[in-house]
Design a protein around this motif. Structure first.
Motif, PDB file in Angstrom:
ATOM      1  N   ILE A  99      38.820  31.403  35.856  1.00 28.19           N
ATOM      2  CA  ILE A  99      39.909  32.298  35.467  1.00 28.19           C
ATOM      3  C   ILE A  99      41.042  31.445  34.895  1.00 28.19           C
ATOM      4  CG2 ILE A  99      40.839  32.319  37.815  1.00 28.19           C
ATOM      5  CD1 ILE A  99      41.784  35.209  37.240  1.00 28.19           C
ATOM      6  N   CYS A 100      41.574  31.885  33.760  1.00 28.85           N
ATOM      7  CA  CYS A 100      42.675  31.157  33.134  1.00 28.85           C
ATOM      8  C   CYS A 100      43.996  31.545  33.809  1.00 28.85           C
ATOM      9  CB  CYS A 100      42.723  31.431  31.630  1.00 28.85           C
ATOM     10  SG  CYS A 100      43.212  33.101  31.166  1.00 28.85           S
ATOM     11  N   GLU A 101      45.025  30.771  33.538  1.00 34.00           N
ATOM     12  CA  GLU A 101      46.328  31.018  34.164  1.00 34.00           C
ATOM     13  C   GLU A 101      46.894  32.378  33.775  1.00 34.00           C
ATOM     14  OE1 GLU A 101      49.072  27.838  33.490  1.00 34.00           O
ATOM     15  OE2 GLU A 101      47.672  26.328  34.237  1.00 34.00           O
ATOM     16  N   SER A 102      46.711  32.770  32.521  1.00 38.55           N
ATOM     17  CA  SER A 102      47.251  34.040  32.055  1.00 38.55           C
ATOM     18  C   SER A 102      46.600  35.216  32.791  1.00 38.55           C
ATOM     19  CB  SER A 102      47.038  34.163  30.543  1.00 38.55           C
ATOM     20  OG  SER A 102      47.513  35.388  30.074  1.00 38.55           O
ATOM     21  N   CYS A 103      45.283  35.182  32.915  1.00 41.32           N
ATOM     22  CA  CYS A 103      44.587  36.269  33.612  1.00 41.32           C
ATOM     23  C   CYS A 103      44.908  36.262  35.105  1.00 41.32           C
ATOM     24  CB  CYS A 103      43.080  36.171  33.378  1.00 41.32           C
ATOM     25  SG  CYS A 103      42.595  36.609  31.687  1.00 41.32           S
ATOM     26  N   GLU A 104      45.043  35.072  35.674  1.00 45.56           N
ATOM     27  CA  GLU A 104      45.413  34.984  37.084  1.00 45.56           C
ATOM     28  C   GLU A 104      46.778  35.616  37.317  1.00 45.56           C
ATOM     29  OE1 GLU A 104      45.472  31.732  40.673  1.00 45.56           O
ATOM     30  OE2 GLU A 104      45.679  31.011  38.631  1.00 45.56           O
ATOM     31  N   GLU A 105      47.703  35.369  36.398  1.00 44.69           N
ATOM     32  CA  GLU A 105      49.038  35.959  36.498  1.00 44.69           C
ATOM     33  C   GLU A 105      48.965  37.484  36.372  1.00 44.69           C
ATOM     34  OE1 GLU A 105      52.847  35.864  33.650  1.00 44.69           O
ATOM     35  OE2 GLU A 105      52.222  33.890  34.382  1.00 44.69           O
ATOM     36  N   SER A 106      48.158  37.955  35.417  1.00 48.05           N
ATOM     37  CA  SER A 106      47.991  39.407  35.232  1.00 48.05           C
ATOM     38  C   SER A 106      47.389  40.060  36.470  1.00 48.05           C
ATOM     39  CB  SER A 106      47.097  39.696  34.026  1.00 48.05           C
ATOM     40  OG  SER A 106      47.717  39.274  32.840  1.00 48.05           O
ATOM     41  N   LEU A 107      46.388  39.406  37.061  1.00 47.51           N
ATOM     42  CA  LEU A 107      45.772  39.941  38.270  1.00 47.51           C
ATOM     43  C   LEU A 107      46.764  39.993  39.429  1.00 47.51           C
ATOM     44  CD1 LEU A 107      42.300  38.199  38.088  1.00 47.51           C
ATOM     45  CD2 LEU A 107      42.698  40.657  38.035  1.00 47.51           C
ATOM     46  N   GLY A 108      47.662  39.009  39.474  1.00 48.45           N
ATOM     47  CA  GLY A 108      48.668  38.991  40.525  1.00 48.45           C
ATOM     48  C   GLY A 108      49.684  40.104  40.379  1.00 48.45           C
ATOM     49  N   SER A 109      50.026  40.429  39.133  1.00 50.73           N
ATOM     50  CA  SER A 109      51.051  41.447  38.920  1.00 50.73           C
ATOM     51  C   SER A 109      50.472  42.859  38.803  1.00 50.73           C
ATOM     52  CB  SER A 109      51.883  41.117  37.679  1.00 50.73           C
ATOM     53  OG  SER A 109      51.081  41.103  36.529  1.00 50.73           O
ATOM     54  N   ILE A 110      49.200  42.958  38.456  1.00 56.98           N
ATOM     55  CA  ILE A 110      48.552  44.277  38.336  1.00 56.98           C
ATOM     56  C   ILE A 110      47.235  44.232  39.120  1.00 56.98           C
ATOM     57  CG2 ILE A 110      47.702  46.060  36.755  1.00 56.98           C
ATOM     58  CD1 ILE A 110      49.421  44.671  34.566  1.00 56.98           C
ATOM     59  N   PRO A 111      47.267  44.443  40.419  1.00 52.22           N
ATOM     60  CA  PRO A 111      46.077  44.304  41.271  1.00 52.22           C
ATOM     61  C   PRO A 111      44.905  45.207  40.873  1.00 52.22           C
ATOM     62  CG  PRO A 111      48.061  44.487  42.607  1.00 52.22           C
ATOM     63  CD  PRO A 111      48.454  44.752  41.190  1.00 52.22           C
ATOM     64  N   GLN A 112      45.169  46.305  40.173  1.00 49.77           N
ATOM     65  CA  GLN A 112      44.085  47.201  39.754  1.00 49.77           C
ATOM     66  C   GLN A 112      43.109  46.492  38.805  1.00 49.77           C
ATOM     67  OE1 GLN A 112      47.312  47.823  39.520  1.00 49.77           O
ATOM     68  NE2 GLN A 112      47.758  49.647  40.705  1.00 49.77           N
ATOM     69  N   TYR A 113      43.548  45.443  38.147  1.00 45.33           N
ATOM     70  CA  TYR A 113      42.678  44.698  37.243  1.00 45.33           C
ATOM     71  C   TYR A 113      41.488  44.067  37.973  1.00 45.33           C
ATOM     72  CZ  TYR A 113      45.772  44.985  33.146  1.00 45.33           C
ATOM     73  OH  TYR A 113      46.513  45.410  32.071  1.00 45.33           O
ATOM     74  N   HIS A 114      41.608  43.859  39.281  1.00 43.58           N
ATOM     75  CA  HIS A 114      40.506  43.279  40.051  1.00 43.58           C
ATOM     76  C   HIS A 114      39.261  44.160  39.991  1.00 43.58           C
ATOM     77  CE1 HIS A 114      42.270  39.746  41.975  1.00 43.58           C
ATOM     78  NE2 HIS A 114      43.402  40.430  42.031  1.00 43.58           N
ATOM     79  N   GLU A 115      39.430  45.436  39.723  1.00 36.68           N
ATOM     80  CA  GLU A 115      38.308  46.362  39.657  1.00 36.68           C
ATOM     81  C   GLU A 115      37.521  46.225  38.356  1.00 36.68           C
ATOM     82  OE1 GLU A 115      40.081  50.194  40.152  1.00 36.68           O
ATOM     83  OE2 GLU A 115      40.947  49.686  42.099  1.00 36.68           O
ATOM     84  N   LEU A 116      38.085  45.543  37.356  1.00 35.57           N
ATOM     85  CA  LEU A 116      37.484  45.445  36.031  1.00 35.57           C
ATOM     86  C   LEU A 116      36.801  44.085  35.840  1.00 35.57           C
ATOM     87  CD1 LEU A 116      40.557  46.792  34.040  1.00 35.57           C
ATOM     88  CD2 LEU A 116      38.589  48.110  34.857  1.00 35.57           C
ATOM     89  N   ASP A 117      35.719  44.075  35.066  1.00 43.12           N
ATOM     90  CA  ASP A 117      35.077  42.813  34.709  1.00 43.12           C
ATOM     91  C   ASP A 117      35.870  42.091  33.628  1.00 43.12           C
ATOM     92  OD1 ASP A 117      32.962  43.040  36.485  1.00 43.12           O
ATOM     93  OD2 ASP A 117      31.766  44.200  35.075  1.00 43.12           O
ATOM     94  N   TYR A 118      36.429  42.869  32.681  1.00 43.10           N
ATOM     95  CA  TYR A 118      37.204  42.321  31.578  1.00 43.10           C
ATOM     96  C   TYR A 118      38.458  43.142  31.376  1.00 43.10           C
ATOM     97  CZ  TYR A 118      32.744  40.141  30.539  1.00 43.10           C
ATOM     98  OH  TYR A 118      31.585  39.439  30.633  1.00 43.10           O
ATOM     99  N   PHE A 119      39.517  42.513  30.908  1.00 42.02           N
ATOM    100  CA  PHE A 119      40.722  43.255  30.549  1.00 42.02           C
ATOM    101  C   PHE A 119      41.431  42.493  29.427  1.00 42.02           C
ATOM    102  CE2 PHE A 119      41.666  40.755  34.339  1.00 42.02           C
ATOM    103  CZ  PHE A 119      42.738  39.981  33.934  1.00 42.02           C
ATOM    104  N   ILE A 120      42.202  43.218  28.647  1.00 45.80           N
ATOM    105  CA  ILE A 120      42.883  42.639  27.495  1.00 45.80           C
ATOM    106  C   ILE A 120      44.261  42.167  27.923  1.00 45.80           C
ATOM    107  CG2 ILE A 120      43.831  43.139  25.198  1.00 45.80           C
ATOM    108  CD1 ILE A 120      41.632  45.245  24.909  1.00 45.80           C
ATOM    109  N   GLN A 121      44.610  40.982  27.481  1.00 50.29           N
ATOM    110  CA  GLN A 121      45.915  40.391  27.797  1.00 50.29           C
ATOM    111  C   GLN A 121      46.981  40.962  26.904  1.00 50.29           C
ATOM    112  OE1 GLN A 121      46.601  37.899  30.206  1.00 50.29           O
ATOM    113  NE2 GLN A 121      44.660  38.628  30.924  1.00 50.29           N
TER     114      GLN A 121
END
Length: 76
Positions: A54-76
């Protein structure tokens, strides 16, 4: 042979190690379960090993939007 780290969410290349021989225990791969290895590691036709991380940007997004954990992929 190279070890290529790629973000499992956005596909961005995180890093690449160019090595002829690699001790997988130094990379921590021996700590993964068989299922985790199947999910995270793939072997390319050219001999490279691709590791999904996981890259830093996606890790940050996952931290701020926990619902993203349910997805395999998401757009930054």
């Amino acid at each position: 042979m190279a070890i290529v780290y790629e973000c499992r969410h956005c596909g961005q290349r995180i890093g690449k190690l160019d090595q002829q021989m690699v001790d997988t225990s130094m990379l921590g791969l021996d700590q993964l379960s068989s299922e985790e290895k199947r999910d995270m590691i793939s072997y390319e036709a050219n001999g490279d090993i691709k590791i999904k991380s996981i890259c830093e940007s996606c890790e940050e997004s996952l931290g701020s939007i926990p619902q993203y954990h349910e997805l395999d992929y998401f757009i930054q």
